[in-house]
Design an enzyme around this catalytic site. Sequence first.
Site, PDB file in Angstrom:
ATOM      1  N   GLU A  47      41.404  35.163  40.086  1.00 53.72           N
ATOM      2  CA  GLU A  47      41.897  33.959  40.748  1.00 53.72           C
ATOM      3  C   GLU A  47      40.653  33.185  41.137  1.00 53.72           C
ATOM      4  OE1 GLU A  47      42.283  31.510  42.614  1.00 53.72           O
ATOM      5  OE2 GLU A  47      43.957  31.680  43.993  1.00 53.72           O
TER       6      GLU A  47
ATOM      7  N   GLU B  98      35.181  26.075  40.300  1.00 52.76           N
ATOM      8  CA  GLU B  98      34.586  27.172  41.064  1.00 52.76           C
ATOM      9  C   GLU B  98      33.793  28.131  40.173  1.00 52.76           C
ATOM     10  OE1 GLU B  98      37.497  29.143  43.465  1.00 52.76           O
ATOM     11  OE2 GLU B  98      37.850  27.382  44.733  1.00 52.76           O
TER      12      GLU B  98
END
Length: 685
Positions: free
Chosen positions: A144, A153
Amino acid sequence: MKTFCGRANPATGALDWVEESEEYDYHQEIARSCYADMLHDHDRNEKYYQGIRAAVARVKARGEKVIVLDIGTGTGLLSMMAVTAGADFCYAIEVFKPMAEAAQCIVEKNGFSDKIKIINKHSTDVTVGPDGDMQMKANVLITELFDTELIGEGALPSYEHAHQNLVQEGCEAVPHRATIYAQLVESELLWNWAQLQPVQVEGARMVPPSAVGRCAGAHSVCDIQLSQVSPDSFTPLGPLCTMFSVDFSKLVSSAFQSHSSQFVAQSGGRAQVVLSWWDLDMDPAGSIVCTMAPSWTYPQPEMAPWRDHWMQSVYFLPVESRVTEGEELSLTVCHDDYSLWYSLRSHSQQDTQTEALPSRPCCTCQAHLVWTRPRFGELNDRRRTESYVRALRSVLREDSVCLSVSDGSLLPVFAHMLGAKKVVGLESSRMSKQVIEQVLEANSMKGGVELLETRPEQLTRNDLGGEQISVLMSEPCFSTSLLPWHSLFFWYCRTALAGLLRPSATIMPCSATLHMVAVEFQDLWRIRAPSGTCEGFDVTPMDEMIQRSLDYRESREAEPHPLWEYPCRALTQSTAAMTFDFTQCVPQQPISSRGSLPFIRIGRCHGVALWMEYHLTDDITVSAGLIGPISEQGECEWSRHRKQGVYFFRSPQVSSDDGRAAVSYSFTFEPSLGDIKMDFSVESQ
């Protein structure tokens, strides 16, 4: 241990040296982390759980032991799901030490410590082997690592490294695949966040600098709750396009790539903006899908899951172009290892040009570095501009000497256009000064406004050509402001300039009021609500960790949120809780205010919304919060330009409509600190 830290005070403008615990930044990061939002996202959790069960079953069907690698484990939730689904062992990687420690507690509390190993490292530092962090490579990869832009990210480099070093070839992956979608639209509302528009000032026209119009803008994605942008606010020029997919079960590349989608324009208009979101397929067949699509794409919009950790993306095209209905177009998305950007070409251009793919957008005009996207929207707000122009017209005289104190403000330009004798603007940075100079030059006003890069307390009468200030004006807007009352920096500027003001000087705005209303949030409450049990797993150690950090300081403070993105319902009337008189200097003694607001609607009160209203003159007010009356049902319409303050109650308070309970409040403005201390409680009357 405590240390002295220098912190810029956004309200006073001073550099304050404060004694802080060495754990202050640690607590602040945890308090603002919003981990609870992810755990309250039942749709996400359920889809992950289904995908994990299916992946574990596929590996077991091959007769293999199930070894899981969980990158970015957070609370350890996905690893616990994997063990519950039958995984033999999980390596759970979490780089943020406080979160890794919480995950260890959660794993132990739920009885999985013999099958889950928490590794407090970045995944690229993890080793495999007899003496390594992992005894063997994994055959199930769970991650995730996504943000609103999917790859922001560092998902691609992390996947790339994992496939090369940490997982077996042909491993199962959850999610299995991600797909990015995009739609070309025309939208005056959204385009106003990217480009400065012409402004009418009593028959005269201020045009934006050509360099701003040619600039591709800031490279960062504009992530918003697109569900709160009405479809009436944009016109689709083409269909929803599938731009590209990433298969996470195979080796992933973080190198530059481009993907194009060809389509026929379904309507004519100005191609300005690309709306984008993504889906996760949790299994190879694509039967378990977690989508980020906005609510207005659903047959029943109210059924769309709410999430704040993943929203939708708005991309502004490098240049606005006109397209005609039926025209063949090609939309191209490029990405590096961390970001995406879009470009548009017609087929006729493709036939005649062999242009290289556009590089990542970079601001060349400086305006997109000075003005945030909401600030662009604020400057393009015609109604707001008309209020300032009307206020200026009412106070300006032929002999007016005007001084403007705001960051990157157009007020000095307006004052000159309205005929002020002399106009001086104070800018806090060289860059903002240069942006306003571009505006002046584009409108042949270069000598009409003098811009100074200096602080108010350093200004002298010589800087004003020996004159005294007759009109001191501000929006107020300052780049250092985070919370609504940080704009009180103008009050401190006004105080520093007192010796340069004419006795009859006009101060604009003449005052400001801090307003409040108790609210029930439709969804925003989730970011502060404890999770307790999540999908059958006890995650209270994380709740306790967050609460300790909130109790350190954050729970006694408001936090900034753009409430137009987060629907709420007013449970009380709104009220002006404090007034700040800018015609006077900042007082030396604290200002206090106490009172109570009776509940007038039934609901669950999650907290209090706070905002500032600026009284430009006695009869002209500009609100940075509510911009219309509260409806009979309590619905609120908020300004899109500024963030409001939100003070969350530790737990929701039940409200009634009989007036027997009320929100009691107390505010204290500390002039020496430039801060407002506040406290709220719900009491029976």
